[in-house]
Scaffold this active site. Structure first.
Site, mmCIF file in Angstrom:
data_model
loop_
_atom_site.group_PDB
_atom_site.id
_atom_site.type_symbol
_atom_site.label_atom_id
_atom_site.label_comp_id
_atom_site.label_asym_id
_atom_site.label_seq_id
_atom_site.Cartn_x
_atom_site.Cartn_y
_atom_site.Cartn_z
ATOM 1 N N GLU A 71 0.814 -1.209 0.000
ATOM 2 C CA GLU A 71 0.000 0.000 0.000
ATOM 3 C C GLU A 71 0.850 1.261 0.000
ATOM 4 O O GLU A 71 0.558 2.220 -0.697
ATOM 5 C CB GLU A 71 -0.921 0.021 1.231
ATOM 6 N N HIS A 140 -10.076 -6.271 10.206
ATOM 7 C CA HIS A 140 -10.624 -6.018 8.872
ATOM 8 C C HIS A 140 -11.994 -5.390 8.909
ATOM 9 O O HIS A 140 -12.751 -5.491 7.954
ATOM 10 C CB HIS A 140 -10.707 -7.339 8.082
#
Lengths: 338, 432, 86
Positions: A71, A140
């Site tokens: 990322e 998550h």
């Protein structure tokens, strides 16, 4: 003329939220050569949530780029592309993973314009999935759009209805500074109507989704629909709630919120983030600052419980804001006690 | 004694079969010992206890299928305390209960480790402070305090009915209303079958034809009761012979194409706007103990939303628009209202409000003033009624018009004059 | 209904759906009062009338407004006004 001609009203089509975003992406890719999409699995896989399905086949690998699992790296690359004159759309799978790119977002994207004395804009759009409710557990399931709304130099959008899912992307691309778009993953399958051709939308103002006089419910994203559900339940007891969809968390449309609270004298903010230091806390402070003398009861917040998101279904549901809690809070504020 | 419940051993497990117990009453177990075998879709699993305990009672027989969360045995903590839960039964009866805030789920960890879940209602307000002492500040909302000052009400006489005994606006208004009740002129002609229930907000007469009407009535009833608390209302009603205006409208529309046709409501709005130029005291705001008459006439028009609820966007400068312009403005407003595309100025600019429920079959509308406005005009349904004109009896189409006025700003004389002028302007439309 | 009437019927339903997208058109019988059954106000009904006029290429004088109460009425009216649909 014998044919059934087009009528005067605009046409609409049925779409899912996911399809609306895909349509927005297609339109952007078609209209502007500088636009391209990059992220994990956006190309061959069609997107982790299926949003970019078919786009690689249509636009090719120069416009739809699969990135490595890094990322920080690919967000940085997007920033570089934006600085170099492109209009990249970086897709970070979920806000949970964006933490790995937080330095790029905060220290680079949000700050270059300031640090360069106004010379370098970073016209970057970052799309992220957000939210819990699918039993994806502690790492998550976060809703951190409120965190990002803390940062000067960027805009934070939270489309809830289909019209915004369809329209906000282009407005975000037109903005010369970084824009983050948060898509609650529970909304991807939501069905609705959008106009054809799609109507342009602004990314500055909140919208009143339901009018009422007794209390103002302020929300965004997937929580908006919980607020609307609560409003329906309350209507059965004769309590009419006004429901505001913030649409944008930064900059916050204070004026709409305050006008509403000035009318109803009561406010409840529903936010899927954790309560402490949340965007709900920010809004509550602003209502207190500018609407203090119109309040008939303290402003309340319905937020996620302050725990890492549980895995078990009923625990997760207990940790998330729910319509029943909204209804309870409003009834506490509105009904007479003795 | 604590309950040992059928555990959830999988994300979508709804029931389990208690296959076999490994214990009997009186047995002492240590943390990690197996208490029973449970069969699920995925096979037979051994279930352990998470705390030292002693078995008190077995409730479910072997080979019985029970829903997740059912109490299947009773035991107690071996440490000797009354523990309200063990981790083996941390799953609440069902997820829905938990979601609705009856949160009995408590994650008991080892002693000394603080539990991370709180068993409280989800949105908790700070608990009320201790018994009020002489020096304690009065618990009163800012709005209520403001109102009390405006209405010169002694706070010591007010009983608070808000949460935790707080004084809220409704409490101030209750005192004010009791004080001013005699002065308000209330029209006694309330037809319970058709008009809105003035009584209590929660009771709505269920005599209406469609869901849509029911919800609208409810909204009005609720808003009315609140507005009644804040504003001392007076109500006036008049009947208007609509034969001339209706004839004029029919003739006018005959000459126009379908797209240019004017609807009756536009006529009514125009006449209202003109009447307001004659009686400007009804077009303004009550602010800071004063009537502030507004020069511009922006009529708020109540539009229902498809999903229920009411919005009242403003028709700006209604007096300066001709009928065609008003018709166009209405169309545009209705479209944008239903599409959710109103501008915020349209929602806040109204200087007076008109509500028309005639199309839904309501004969008379007793409306609610939207503060800080000082008037609300209601148009009911046109019905054929006997009418005396110059000594002769006839059947005419009659429209009932009501005016709700803020008694602090104006009184019955002003309201009556307005209704007279409204009638005048409607009849005048038939004259060139 | 003959096939020409069926075509008119289905077109009218489509136009109605645009005016009242959330209404349950299955509830609308041939002789139901459209405005009452679907809760359509005068503005929407005017728009609907205009769309009928445009779609079927007929003019609808003010006096005939009252003739357009139910689906059956409308279909009959369209047939009368436009010979192509008879």
């Amino acid at each position: 003329m014998n044919s059934v001609t087009q009528d005067t009203a605009p046409q609409t089509i049925q779409l899912t939220y996911r399809e609306a975003i895909r349509a927005a992406l297609r339109e952007a890719l078609q209209k502007d050569d500088r636009v391209f999409l990059m992220g994990e699995d956006v190309g061959r896989y069609g997107g982790a949530f299926g949003v970019s399905k078919g786009l690689l086949q249509e636009f090719g690998s120069d416009r739809i780029m699969d990135t490595p699992l890094c990322e920080s790296g690919f967000t940085g690359a997007g920033i570089g592309a934006a600085l170099g004159g492109m209009r990249p759309i970086v897709e970070v799978m979920t806000v949970n993973f964006s933490l790995l790119a937080a330095d790029q977002i905060l220290n680079t994207a949000a700050t270059y314009l300031h640090m360069s004395g106004g010379l370098f804009n970073v016209p970057l759009v970052i799309r992220m999935g957000t939210g819990g409710g699918k039993q994806l557990a502690a790492q998550h399931s976060r809703s951190l759009e409120g965190w990002y709304a803390h940062i000067p130099g960027i805009k934070v959008l939270t489309p809830a209805v289909l019209e915004d899912a369809r329209g906000m992307l282009w407005a975000a691309l037109e903005d010369p500074d970084p824009v983050l778009i948060f898509e609650n993953t529970l909304l991807y399958t939501m069905q609705g109507e959008v106009s054809v051709p799609a109507q342009p939308v602004d990314i500055r103002y909140a919208k009143i989704r339901r009018a009422g006089n007794d209390v103002t419910l302020i929300s965004y994203g997937a929580s908006l629909f919980k607020a609307l559900e609560a409003a329906e339940t309350l209507a059965q007891s004769g309590i009419e709630a006004e429901v505001i969809d913030l649409r944008t968390l930064r900059p916050l449309d204070e004026a709409t919120v305050l006008a509403s609270v000035c009318k109803t004298h009561r406010a409840v903010i529903i936010d899927e983030g954790w309560r402490s230091g949340s965007i709900a806390a920010e809004i509550s402070a602003r209502i207190m600052e500018h609407g203090f003398y119109d309040l008939d009861a303290p402003v309340e917040r319905i937020c996620a419980e302050e725990v890492p998101m549980p895995y078990a279904y009923h625990l997760e549901q207990a940790a998330l804001p729910q319509p029943a809690a909204i209804v309870q809070a409003v009834q506490r504020m509105v009904t007479r006690h003795g | 004694m604590a309950d040992f419940c059928m555990p959830s051993l999988g994300a979508d497990m709804k029931t389990g079969i208690l296959v076999e117990w490994h214990v009997q009453p009186g047995d002492r177990l240590k943390r990690g010992d197996i208490i029973a075998d449970v069969e699920t879709d995925k096979g037979i699993m051994e279930v352990e206890v998470f705390e030292d305990c002693i078995i008190d009672e077995i409730l479910t027989q072997p080979n019985t299928e029970v829903p997740v969360g059912t109490t299947i045995a009773k035991l107690h903590s071996a440490i000797g305390q009354e523990s309200s839960a063990t981790s083996a039964q941390m799953i609440v009866q069902n997820g829905q209960q938990a979601a609705q805030g009856t949160k009995e789920l408590v994650l008991e960890t080892q002693p000394g480790v603080p539990s991370t879940l709180e068993s409280q209602p989800i949105a908790s307000i700070p608990p009320p402070s201790a018994e009020p002492s002489e020096s304690q500040r009065l618990k009163i909302s800012p709005l209520a305090r403001k109102l009390a000052a405006e209405l010169s009400i002694d706070l010591n006489q007010v009983k608070g009915t808000g949460y935790a005994g707080a004084i809220q606006a409704q409490d101030i208004q209750a005192v004010a209303l009791a004080r001013t009740q005699k002065q308000a002129q209330i029209s006694p002609e309330v037809e319970p079958a058709e008009a809105v229930a003035i009584a209590s907000p929660a009771t709505v007469q269920p005599q209406l034809r469609t869901e849509f009407q029911t919800r609208m009535r409810r909204a009005i009833a609720t808003a009315m009761s609140r507005s009644n608390r804040d504003i001392p209302h007076y109500y006036l009603e008049t009947q208007i012979d609509m034969s001339r205006p209706l004839q004029w409208l029919a003739k006018e529309n005959q000459m126009r194409s379908l797209k240019d046709r004017i609807l009756l409501i536009v006529l009514l709005l125009k006449a209202t706007a003109t009447a307001l130029t004659d009686v400007p005291e009804l077009n303004g705001y009550w602010l800071n103990d004063n009537l502030q008459v507004e020069e511009a006439i922006h009529i708020g028009f109540a539009i229902s939303l498809r999903q229920g609820g009411l919005v009242t966007p403003a028709i700006h400068h209604a007096d300066l628009k001709n009928l065609d312009e008003l018709m166009m403005t209405m169309r545009d407003l209705i479209e944008r209202t239903r599409g959710g595309k109103l501008r915020s100025s349209e929602l806040t600019d109204s200087t007076v409000t008109v509500t028309s429920l005639g199309e839904l079959g309501v004969q008379k509308v007793f409306g609610v003033i939207y503060p800080p406005q000082v008037a609300l005009i209601g148009f009911g349904k046109i019905t054929e009624q006997p009418w005396a004109d110059q000594g002769m009896l006839d059947i005419r189409p009659i429209l009932s018009v009501t005016l709700a006025g803020d008694h602090r700003a104006t009184d019955g004389i002003v309201g009556t004059r307005f209704l007279q002028r409204l009638d005048f302007h409607l009849q005048a439309i038939a004259q060139p | 209904m003959n096939s020409s009437e069926e075509k008119i019927h289905s077109t009218v339903i489509i136009l109605l759906h645009k005016i009242a997208p959330e209404a349950d058109l299955n509830k609308l019988l041939n002789h139901s009062d459209i405005r009452q059954t679907l809760g359509i106000d005068s503005f929407d009904f005017l728009n609907f009338t205009i769309s009928i006029s445009d779609t079927f290429n007929i003019s609808i004088p003010e006096d005939d407004y009252g003739k357009l109460v139910s689906l059956a009425d409308i279909i009959q009216y369209i047939k009368n006004q436009n010979p192509q649909f008879s």
